[in-house]
Design a protein around this motif. Structure first.
Motif, PDB file in Angstrom:
ATOM      1  N   LEU A   8       1.439  -0.775   5.652  1.00 46.95           N
ATOM      2  CA  LEU A   8       2.403  -1.530   4.856  1.00 46.95           C
ATOM      3  C   LEU A   8       2.415  -1.158   3.373  1.00 46.95           C
ATOM      4  CD1 LEU A   8       1.439  -4.984   6.355  1.00 46.95           C
ATOM      5  CD2 LEU A   8       3.498  -3.673   6.894  1.00 46.95           C
ATOM      6  N   ALA A   9       1.332  -0.534   2.905  1.00 43.16           N
ATOM      7  CA  ALA A   9       1.196  -0.356   1.458  1.00 43.16           C
ATOM      8  C   ALA A   9       0.360   0.872   1.124  1.00 43.16           C
ATOM      9  CB  ALA A   9       0.542  -1.601   0.849  1.00 43.16           C
ATOM     10  N   HIS A  10       0.429   1.238  -0.141  1.00 40.77           N
ATOM     11  CA  HIS A  10      -0.470   2.268  -0.659  1.00 40.77           C
ATOM     12  C   HIS A  10      -1.295   1.650  -1.769  1.00 40.77           C
ATOM     13  CE1 HIS A  10       2.073   3.275  -4.256  1.00 40.77           C
ATOM     14  NE2 HIS A  10       3.029   2.839  -3.466  1.00 40.77           N
ATOM     15  N   SER A  11      -2.279   2.402  -2.236  1.00 45.58           N
ATOM     16  CA  SER A  11      -3.235   1.842  -3.176  1.00 45.58           C
ATOM     17  C   SER A  11      -3.712   2.905  -4.149  1.00 45.58           C
ATOM     18  CB  SER A  11      -4.425   1.278  -2.391  1.00 45.58           C
ATOM     19  OG  SER A  11      -5.359   0.699  -3.253  1.00 45.58           O
ATOM     20  N   ARG A  12      -4.206   2.445  -5.277  1.00 45.05           N
ATOM     21  CA  ARG A  12      -4.802   3.319  -6.282  1.00 45.05           C
ATOM     22  C   ARG A  12      -5.995   2.573  -6.856  1.00 45.05           C
ATOM     23  NH1 ARG A  12      -5.090   8.306  -8.455  1.00 45.05           N
ATOM     24  NH2 ARG A  12      -5.120   8.305 -10.700  1.00 45.05           N
ATOM     25  N   ALA A  13      -7.077   3.282  -7.081  1.00 48.37           N
ATOM     26  CA  ALA A  13      -8.287   2.641  -7.600  1.00 48.37           C
ATOM     27  C   ALA A  13      -8.780   3.374  -8.842  1.00 48.37           C
ATOM     28  CB  ALA A  13      -9.378   2.636  -6.538  1.00 48.37           C
TER      29      ALA A  13
END
Length: 106
Positions: A8-13
């Protein structure tokens, strides 16, 4: 129906000392409200309990349809003091995306 967040989503850390900052951005902006309801700081804390030992605070960014989690005591001391392989916590975005949620029927 259960889904992993990476569906459903992407991410960045990123990092600030021993603090992990990780975002969650839906592929489809229409999923933002659902993610706000289902991906709470408490659920993220439970999911990342082996990684994050401190408090997690969630910020809602409705203008860009994103959530941001600030995770204290997450990087084994931080970049300058940790012997960990991922001192910046970049791979922890995928750890968040492995979280399963029960989504509403669409």
């Amino acid at each position: 129906m259960k889904k992993k967040l990476y569906d459903l989503a992407h991410s960045r850390a990123g990092d600030k000392g021993n603090t992990l900052i990780v975002s969650l951005i839906p592929y489809d902006e229409r999923d933002y409200e659902m993610l706000c309801r289902l991906v709470t700081a408490e659920k993220v804390k439970e999911h990342l309990k082996e990684i994050v030992t401190g408090e997690i605070v969630r910020y809602e960014l409705p203008g860009i349809s994103a959530l941001q989690f600030v995770c204290q005591r997450a990087l084994l001391g931080g970049v300058t003091t940790s012997l960990g392989m991922d001192t910046h916590g970049k791979s922890l975005s995928f750890a968040l995306l492995e979280m399963e949620i029960e989504i509403e029927n669409r």
